[in-house]
Scaffold this motif. Structure first.
Motif, PDB file in Angstrom:
ATOM      1  N   ILE A  24       0.874  -1.171   0.000  1.00 28.40           N
ATOM      2  CA  ILE A  24       0.000   0.000   0.000  1.00 28.40           C
ATOM      3  C   ILE A  24       0.911   1.221   0.000  1.00 28.40           C
ATOM      4  O   ILE A  24       1.836   1.318   0.806  1.00 28.40           O
ATOM      5  N   SER A  25       0.651   2.169  -0.901  1.00 31.00           N
ATOM      6  CA  SER A  25       1.537   3.324  -1.034  1.00 31.00           C
ATOM      7  C   SER A  25       0.749   4.623  -1.076  1.00 31.00           C
ATOM      8  O   SER A  25      -0.389   4.656  -1.548  1.00 31.00           O
ATOM      9  N   ILE A  26       1.368   5.680  -0.589  1.00 35.09           N
ATOM     10  CA  ILE A  26       0.852   7.037  -0.715  1.00 35.09           C
ATOM     11  C   ILE A  26       1.956   7.890  -1.324  1.00 35.09           C
ATOM     12  O   ILE A  26       3.081   7.915  -0.810  1.00 35.09           O
ATOM     13  N   LEU A  27       1.652   8.558  -2.424  1.00 34.67           N
ATOM     14  CA  LEU A  27       2.581   9.488  -3.052  1.00 34.67           C
ATOM     15  C   LEU A  27       2.126  10.899  -2.686  1.00 34.67           C
ATOM     16  O   LEU A  27       0.976  11.254  -2.900  1.00 34.67           O
ATOM     17  N   SER A  28       3.024  11.714  -2.147  1.00 35.12           N
ATOM     18  CA  SER A  28       2.633  13.016  -1.627  1.00 35.12           C
ATOM     19  C   SER A  28       3.559  14.129  -2.102  1.00 35.12           C
ATOM     20  O   SER A  28       4.778  13.983  -2.092  1.00 35.12           O
ATOM     21  N   LYS A  29       2.949  15.237  -2.516  1.00 35.20           N
ATOM     22  CA  LYS A  29       3.706  16.444  -2.825  1.00 35.20           C
ATOM     23  C   LYS A  29       3.886  17.313  -1.580  1.00 35.20           C
ATOM     24  O   LYS A  29       4.621  18.299  -1.617  1.00 35.20           O
ATOM     25  N   GLU A  30       3.218  16.938  -0.497  1.00 36.66           N
ATOM     26  CA  GLU A  30       3.314  17.688   0.755  1.00 36.66           C
ATOM     27  C   GLU A  30       4.653  17.400   1.429  1.00 36.66           C
ATOM     28  O   GLU A  30       5.024  16.254   1.650  1.00 36.66           O
ATOM     29  N   SER A  31       5.383  18.460   1.772  1.00 36.26           N
ATOM     30  CA  SER A  31       6.710  18.283   2.365  1.00 36.26           C
ATOM     31  C   SER A  31       6.692  18.314   3.888  1.00 36.26           C
ATOM     32  O   SER A  31       7.674  17.939   4.525  1.00 36.26           O
ATOM     33  N   SER A  32       5.572  18.744   4.477  1.00 34.35           N
ATOM     34  CA  SER A  32       5.535  18.925   5.935  1.00 34.35           C
ATOM     35  C   SER A  32       4.860  17.762   6.647  1.00 34.35           C
ATOM     36  O   SER A  32       4.173  17.953   7.648  1.00 34.35           O
ATOM     37  N   ILE A  33       5.031  16.560   6.112  1.00 35.26           N
ATOM     38  CA  ILE A  33       4.448  15.386   6.759  1.00 35.26           C
ATOM     39  C   ILE A  33       5.113  15.167   8.109  1.00 35.26           C
ATOM     40  O   ILE A  33       6.334  15.095   8.217  1.00 35.26           O
ATOM     41  N   LYS A  34       4.281  15.067   9.134  1.00 33.93           N
ATOM     42  CA  LYS A  34       4.801  14.954  10.495  1.00 33.93           C
ATOM     43  C   LYS A  34       4.968  13.507  10.930  1.00 33.93           C
ATOM     44  O   LYS A  34       5.806  13.178  11.753  1.00 33.93           O
ATOM     45  N   ARG A  35       4.161  12.630  10.348  1.00 33.30           N
ATOM     46  CA  ARG A  35       4.182  11.240  10.789  1.00 33.30           C
ATOM     47  C   ARG A  35       3.683  10.352   9.657  1.00 33.30           C
ATOM     48  O   ARG A  35       2.741  10.700   8.954  1.00 33.30           O
ATOM     49  N   ALA A  36       4.322   9.239   9.459  1.00 34.61           N
ATOM     50  CA  ALA A  36       3.866   8.260   8.480  1.00 34.61           C
ATOM     51  C   ALA A  36       4.020   6.873   9.096  1.00 34.61           C
ATOM     52  O   ALA A  36       5.017   6.587   9.758  1.00 34.61           O
ATOM     53  N   LEU A  37       3.024   6.035   8.901  1.00 36.85           N
ATOM     54  CA  LEU A  37       3.098   4.705   9.508  1.00 36.85           C
ATOM     55  C   LEU A  37       2.354   3.696   8.656  1.00 36.85           C
ATOM     56  O   LEU A  37       1.549   4.043   7.802  1.00 36.85           O
ATOM     57  N   THR A  38       2.655   2.441   8.898  1.00 40.11           N
ATOM     58  CA  THR A  38       1.898   1.351   8.297  1.00 40.11           C
ATOM     59  C   THR A  38       1.382   0.470   9.416  1.00 40.11           C
ATOM     60  O   THR A  38       2.036   0.289  10.448  1.00 40.11           O
ATOM     61  N   TYR A  39       0.186  -0.054   9.220  1.00 43.24           N
ATOM     62  CA  TYR A  39      -0.445  -0.931  10.201  1.00 43.24           C
ATOM     63  C   TYR A  39      -0.761  -2.257   9.533  1.00 43.24           C
ATOM     64  O   TYR A  39      -1.342  -2.288   8.452  1.00 43.24           O
ATOM     65  N   HIS A  40      -0.380  -3.348  10.174  1.00 41.78           N
ATOM     66  CA  HIS A  40      -0.675  -4.678   9.661  1.00 41.78           C
ATOM     67  C   HIS A  40      -1.859  -5.254  10.420  1.00 41.78           C
ATOM     68  O   HIS A  40      -1.872  -5.274  11.645  1.00 41.78           O
ATOM     69  N   TYR A  41      -2.856  -5.746   9.671  1.00 45.26           N
ATOM     70  CA  TYR A  41      -3.973  -6.417  10.318  1.00 45.26           C
ATOM     71  C   TYR A  41      -3.476  -7.676  11.008  1.00 45.26           C
ATOM     72  O   TYR A  41      -2.522  -8.318  10.586  1.00 45.26           O
ATOM     73  N   ASN A  42      -4.143  -8.048  12.090  1.00 43.82           N
ATOM     74  CA  ASN A  42      -3.849  -9.309  12.750  1.00 43.82           C
ATOM     75  C   ASN A  42      -4.336 -10.457  11.870  1.00 43.82           C
ATOM     76  O   ASN A  42      -4.937 -10.247  10.832  1.00 43.82           O
ATOM     77  N   ASN A  43      -4.093 -11.683  12.283  1.00 39.86           N
ATOM     78  CA  ASN A  43      -4.523 -12.842  11.496  1.00 39.86           C
ATOM     79  C   ASN A  43      -6.044 -12.885  11.454  1.00 39.86           C
ATOM     80  O   ASN A  43      -6.695 -13.325  12.395  1.00 39.86           O
ATOM     81  N   THR A  44      -6.625 -12.422  10.365  1.00 36.18           N
ATOM     82  CA  THR A  44      -8.079 -12.333  10.280  1.00 36.18           C
ATOM     83  C   THR A  44      -8.715 -13.608   9.741  1.00 36.18           C
ATOM     84  O   THR A  44      -9.901 -13.803   9.868  1.00 36.18           O
TER      85      THR A  44
END
Length: 217
Positions: A24-44
């Motif tokens: 999963i990707s996000i492409l951003s022109k915004e330079s002031s990103i304060k936080r970026a993270l990825t979350y993995h679902y548990n075994n569903t």
């Protein structure tokens, strides 16, 4: 080429698959990103992480946080996230993963945020608006911007008035969404400007949903 167009590329492989992987990707022109993270679902489902199947997809979401400051120096937080839910167990997989999104948002943003905020949660949810994953889970917290005429203006394609996104050649259902949540303490003087449309193109198996979104005082 992509690196020259965007200031930030947030991407992480969520799982291995067929000598490659889902991401999963996000492409951003915004330079002031304060936080970026990825979350993995548990075994569903029992087979996830053990036997990899076509319907498992990426098993997670990516989220970024960017600050927005008002003229009076009030700090706001804007969150943008995207996901791709799996398909399995007659909708149970989508339902479980949607519940995890809502729970994560409550625990990590809503219950702890010190600033007013807006959350935009997007993606291919592999489920239609009347299914439990959307109707009873996502809409228990978020607003579906496609149906929120008081918030967002729609540009309607006369050949696709329902905003169907799948499949691209002959769209018959809406499975791709922009979900929206604004905190209760969000300043009333801030105007939300919003416009969205579903674009007819064969560049993917889904038709893209495009949102123009900004804030003004």
């Amino acid at each position: 080429m992509i690196n020259n167009l965007f200031n930030r590329i947030i991407s992480k492989k969520m799982r291995d698959f067929q000598n490659g992987g889902y991401s999963i990707s996000i492409l951003s022109k915004e330079s002031s990103i304060k936080r970026a993270l990825t979350y993995h679902y548990n075994n569903t489902t029992a087979e996830q992480f053990v036997v990899q199947k076509e319907g498992d997809y990426c098993q997670g979401f990516t989220l970024l946080k960017t600050p927005f400051q008002l003229q009076d120096s009030t700090e706001l937080s804007i969150y943008f996230g995207t996901t791709h839910l799996g398909i399995g167990l007659n909708g149970l997989q989508q339902l479980t993963e949607a519940k995890q999104i809502v729970q994560w948002m409550k625990e990590n943003i809503i219950h702890v945020s010190q600033n007013p905020y807006i959350i935009l949660m997007t993606g291919d949810f592999n489920t239609i608006p009347t299914d439990d994953s959307i109707k009873n889970v996502m809409l228990s917290l978020f607003t579906d911007l496609w149906t929120a005429d008081d918030i967002c203006q729609k540009i309607i394609d006369p050949s696709n008035v329902n905003g169907y996104t799948f499949d691209a050649v002959n769209p018959m259902k809406r499975t791709d969404y922009f979900f929206y949540l604004k905190s209760e303490d969000f300043p009333n003087q801030i105007k939300v400007n919003c416009e969205m449309q579903v674009v007819s193109t064969l560049s993917s198996d889904h038709r893209p949903v495009i949102l123009k979104f900004d804030l003004s005082e």
